[in-house]
Design a protein around this motif. Structure first.
Motif, PDB file in Angstrom:
ATOM      1  N   THR A  38       0.842  -1.196   0.000  1.00 51.62           N
ATOM      2  CA  THR A  38       0.000   0.000   0.000  1.00 51.62           C
ATOM      3  C   THR A  38       0.876   1.244   0.000  1.00 51.62           C
ATOM      4  O   THR A  38       1.975   1.241   0.574  1.00 51.62           O
ATOM      5  CB  THR A  38      -0.943   0.053   1.215  1.00 51.62           C
ATOM      6  N   GLY A  96      -0.819   4.116   0.855  1.00 50.44           N
ATOM      7  CA  GLY A  96      -1.602   4.985   1.720  1.00 50.44           C
ATOM      8  C   GLY A  96      -2.990   5.267   1.194  1.00 50.44           C
ATOM      9  O   GLY A  96      -3.445   4.669   0.215  1.00 50.44           O
ATOM     10  N   SER A  97      -3.669   6.194   1.870  1.00 47.62           N
ATOM     11  CA  SER A  97      -5.049   6.552   1.514  1.00 47.62           C
ATOM     12  C   SER A  97      -5.306   7.997   1.867  1.00 47.62           C
ATOM     13  O   SER A  97      -4.914   8.467   2.950  1.00 47.62           O
ATOM     14  CB  SER A  97      -6.038   5.655   2.264  1.00 47.62           C
ATOM     15  N   SER A 136      -4.581   2.795   6.424  1.00 53.13           N
ATOM     16  CA  SER A 136      -5.089   2.744   5.056  1.00 53.13           C
ATOM     17  C   SER A 136      -5.546   1.338   4.704  1.00 53.13           C
ATOM     18  O   SER A 136      -6.433   1.147   3.865  1.00 53.13           O
ATOM     19  CB  SER A 136      -4.020   3.225   4.067  1.00 53.13           C
TER      20      SER A 136
END
Length: 547
Positions: A184, A186-187, A426
């Motif tokens: 990932t 992130g978000s 996230s």
């Protein structure tokens, strides 16, 4: 929010029979002195002249307000309620202005003698231990920067994220970010509040990741969302009491870049989290000085406006119970700097990192050789983890002359942990502060330098925390081999050089033939069997002896 309610303290005087005859007979200089901190201890610490923070016992404020007595005595004394933190969710907590002949020390003594007061303390001054700074040079496309992922030109300077020994350190002595980003990056739904000197929210490597208040209409002079702050579009400045949290020091912007500089955008550096929202909350001036009251407002704002993580790269030895209570009132993870005095926090406590709160994760610094720098505080029971903090490349306010600089300090280590927390959230937004802290601590790379110096005994590993299997050291298959080398016994050394699942003499032969290639293409730490920080014939001997 500001209030001028005199009756609370006046009624307190009436109900408890406090005498001010002794208070007005002498004046004390409100400067650095021995002062109560609300816990019965004494600690030399500077505080703001003429200001006191008081916490009433439950139910007391409501009872006093009901009395509604006149303010004549308080007018003579010159005391008034400057800020009622109850409106910010910190019940029964207020800041008082003592503008008359009574000193802070005397006012605290009188207040704490009352059965209606839980504690009273000075408004402690909070000062940054300003780190050393080294401006970044021009972008140079090096071996790492030439990689297609990420393409940020200064990524080759970010040894803490991917260490090949490029700064004189040890290959693999990093947090495993390059492999973690396969899981990932992130978000934008995760918000990290940076409580600091502010943030350059116009910086080209940060602007796209700056939090925007969805309930506020810019520049209309109206508190559209009713949170008590007008036009707080990108956070707030609590030390100057305005809606512009622009960084005029540099420290906060540097921390913000470590957390969330936009990654793989062809500009500058990559943050630990490429996608995240940074909430700038300024409580320290350009000179690095602020106070407890401003930090309380910043924490309350972050909680109210939905921050998921609060990063605190500051602290000192003064123990403010009000600050501890404000942190405990949240359900948010607080990565906090352990301090830069090179001292043992088990012996000399440091706050807020040293508060006994499950929300806090205390962070020491690691260097490019996975050692502990001489400046970093430590503590076997009070400092939780280590993270890269020695000459860290990150963003800097354009107005101060450089867009990127290197800094060192536990201030730089802390946002690495905040960025990791953002990545974890996230993947799983429901993780509690306790779960986040446990995950971060349980997945560290345990290292000799931090054994007995931190609770976890290690430096954070983003890849392992996100669920990545095996090692994050980045070993790859040798020429002619179908499988990458393997660490069969978990000691960090890849003795199965040919990757066939067993350690035997064929591994020694392969290693001997490929030493030159290994030294140029593999993490040195993974194949340094002799421990001399390089690949040479002593490693062949040690590998042979181990089989």
């Amino acid at each position: 929010m500001q209030f001028a309610h005199f009756r609370y303290l006046l009624t307190l005087i009436i109900l408890t029979g406090l005498s001010f005859s002794g208070l007005i007979s002498g004046v004390y200089a409100d400067e650095v002195s021995e002062s109560s901190n609300g816990t019965g201890e004494s600690a030399p610490a500077p505080y703001v002249p003429g200001e006191v923070i008081v916490k009433y016992k439950d139910g007391t404020v409501a009872a006093l307000a009901a009395e509604g007595s006149g303010p004549v005595a308080l007018e003579a004394l010159g005391a008034e309620v400057a800020t009622d933190f109850s409106a910010e969710g910190l019940s029964n907590l207020q800041a008082l202005d003592i503008t008359g002949p009574v000193s802070v020390k005397e006012a605290i003594a009188e207040l704490e003698s009352s059965p209606y007061v839980a504690y009273a303390e000075p408004n402690y001054i909070i000062s940054l231990s300003l780190p050393e700074t080294e401006p970044a040079g021009p972008d140079e496309i090096g071996a790492l920067s030439a990689l297609s992922f990420p393409n940020d030109p200064k990524f080759s300077d970010q040894w803490g994220l991917f260490n090949t020994g490029q700064t004189g350190g040890i290959s693999g002595a990093d947090i495993g970010a390059s492999k973690a980003w396969d899981i990932t990056t992130g978000s934008n739904a995760i918000v990290v509040a940076v409580i600091d000197t502010g943030v350059d929210y116009n910086h080209p490597d940060l602007a796209g990741n700056i939090w925007t208040n969805p309930g506020e209409i810019p520049n209309n002079g109206i508190d559209d969302d009713g949170n008590g702050y007008v036009d707080d579009v990108h956070g707030y400045d609590f030390i100057n009491n305005d809606n512009d949290p622009m960084d005029d020091n540099g420290h906060g912007t540097h921390c913000a870049g470590v957390i969330g500089a936009i990654g793989n955008n062809g500009v500058g550096i990559a943050g630990v989290a490429w996608k995240v929202k940074i909430m700038p909350l300024k409580f320290l001036r350009a000179d690095g000085n602020g106070d407890t009251a401003a930090s309380l407002n910043a924490i309350a704002y972050a909680r109210r406006m939905g921050a998921n993580v609060i990063s605190c790269s500051w602290g000192g030895t003064a123990k403010s119970q009000a600050l501890g209570d404000a942190i405990a009132s949240t359900n948010i993870l607080f990565p906090c700097a352990a301090g830069n005095a090179g001292s043992n926090n088990d012996i000399t406590p440091h706050y807020p990192s040293g508060f006994d709160s499950p929300q806090i994760i205390s962070v020491a610094a690691s260097d490019a050789k996975d050692g502990i720098p001489s400046f970093s505080n430590y503590g076997a029971t009070t400092v939780d983890v280590a993270a890269p903090g020695d000459w860290i490349m990150s963003t800097y306010p354009t107005s101060l002359g450089h867009q990127y600089v290197k800094m060192k300090g536990t201030s730089m280590a802390t946002p690495h942990v905040a960025g990791l927390a953002a990545l974890l959230l996230s993947k799983n937004p429901s993780m509690t502060p306790a779960a986040l802290k446990a995950k971060i601590m349980d997945t560290v790379d345990k290292l000799p330098a931090f054994s007995g110096k931190t609770v976890s005994g290690g430096r954070i590993n983003v890849y392992k925390a996100l669920g990545g299997g095996g090692s994050s050291s980045g070993v790859v298959a040798l020429p002619g081999m179908s499988q990458p080398p393997k660490d069969l016994n978990g000691d960090g050394k890849y003795e199965d050089v040919n990757g066939n699942g067993r350690a035997d003499y064929s591994d020694v032969v392969t290693f001997f033939k490929q030493m030159d290639w290994i030294s140029k293409n593999e993490p040195v730490a993974a194949f340094d069997f002799s421990g001399n920080n390089r690949i040479d014939y002593t490693d062949v001997v040690k590998l042979f002896q181990s089989i």
